[in-house]
Enzyme design. Structure first.
Site, PDB file in Angstrom:
ATOM      1  CG  HIS A  24      20.352  45.338  -8.070  1.00  0.00           C
ATOM      2  ND1 HIS A  24      19.792  46.185  -6.920  1.00  0.00           N
ATOM      3  CD2 HIS A  24      18.879  45.105  -8.876  1.00  0.00           C
ATOM      4  CE1 HIS A  24      18.404  45.964  -6.964  1.00  0.00           C
ATOM      5  NE2 HIS A  24      17.975  45.533  -8.146  1.00  0.00           N
ATOM      6  CD  GLU A  25      18.372  43.853 -13.000  1.00  0.00           C
ATOM      7  OE1 GLU A  25      18.045  42.673 -13.099  1.00  0.00           O
ATOM      8  OE2 GLU A  25      17.881  45.009 -12.728  1.00  0.00           O
ATOM      9  CG  HIS A  28      16.607  40.977  -9.076  1.00  0.00           C
ATOM     10  ND1 HIS A  28      16.041  41.046  -7.780  1.00  0.00           N
ATOM     11  CD2 HIS A  28      16.846  42.281  -9.592  1.00  0.00           C
ATOM     12  CE1 HIS A  28      15.703  42.225  -7.472  1.00  0.00           C
ATOM     13  NE2 HIS A  28      16.331  43.074  -8.849  1.00  0.00           N
TER      14      HIS A  28
END
Length: 218
Positions: A24-25, A28
């Site tokens: 998820h990170e 980004h």
């Protein structure tokens, strides 16, 4: 899941949780790089190595505790560093960077779904202990990533949904809205403790699980 000891059950949920939050990170950071900010890459954070991202409290302890207490998974990794001023179109790109995290979770749902379908329909020894272990891990991966995706899309600062809403609000209202950020975690905890979050997400989660069962079992 009585076939496995508590240690195995922790592994079944912890491994997908670590990668769900980690990727998820990375999502980004990767989209931020594409849109003009290489800060995450410069600091060695565009890697799938969980060690670079794991926050023991947010990535391991909180997700496991929340799941056993409430049935929901939520947690965080070390946020990838992003310099918003480097983005080419700041307001639009903030939304795109924010959506990259939930999109990474969506891709992982698809990945784990294929794993689950394979071990149900194509594995020659589908009832073996090892295969059951992998199947349960795939199921956990699907559930964890779905929960992280929809929770992060809630418009509560600093969740990803708030960044998206920020991009659509007029500038004055947008910056006033972001002043809620220091209270975001408290708001989320209150919603969870009061059962409001369960009432909102519970029906969606139940419908999603039934849909996934149909896809897996045919």
């Amino acid at each position: 899941m009585t076939e496995f000891s508590i240690a195995y059950q922790v592994l079944i949920w912890a491994i997908p949780a670590v990668f769900a939050i980690t990727l998820h990170e990375v999502g980004h950071g990767l989209v931020a790089k594409i849109l003009g900010d290489s800060t995450a890459e410069d600091m060695g954070r565009l890697t799938i190595n969980p060690i670079k991202h794991v926050d023991f409290l947010g990535t391991i302890l909180v997700p496991i505790t929340m799941f056993y207490l409430s049935g929901f998974i939520f947690g965080w990794a070390k946020p990838v560093p992003i310099n918003w001023n480097n983005l080419k179109n700041k307001k639009r790109d903030i939304a795109l960077v924010a959506l990259a995290g939930p999109f990474a979770n969506l891709l992982m749902i698809i990945f784990w779904l294929f794993i689950a379908i394979f071990f149900v329909n194509f594995s020659e020894q589908g009832s073996g202990t090892e295969n059951l272990f992998i199947f349960y891990m795939a199921w956990a991966g699907i559930i964890i990533n779905f929960l992280l995706m929809i929770i992060n899309l809630l418009p509560i600062p600093p969740l990803d949904g708030s960044r998206v809403l920020f991009s659509f609000l007029p500038s004055g209202a947008a910056f006033k809205y972001l002043k809620l950020e220091p209270y975001g975690l408290l708001i989320l905890v209150i919603l969870l403790v009061t059962g409001i979050l369960t009432k909102i997400i519970g029906p969606v989660m139940a419908a999603f699980q039934e849909f996934i069962k149909i896809l897996i079992l045919g």
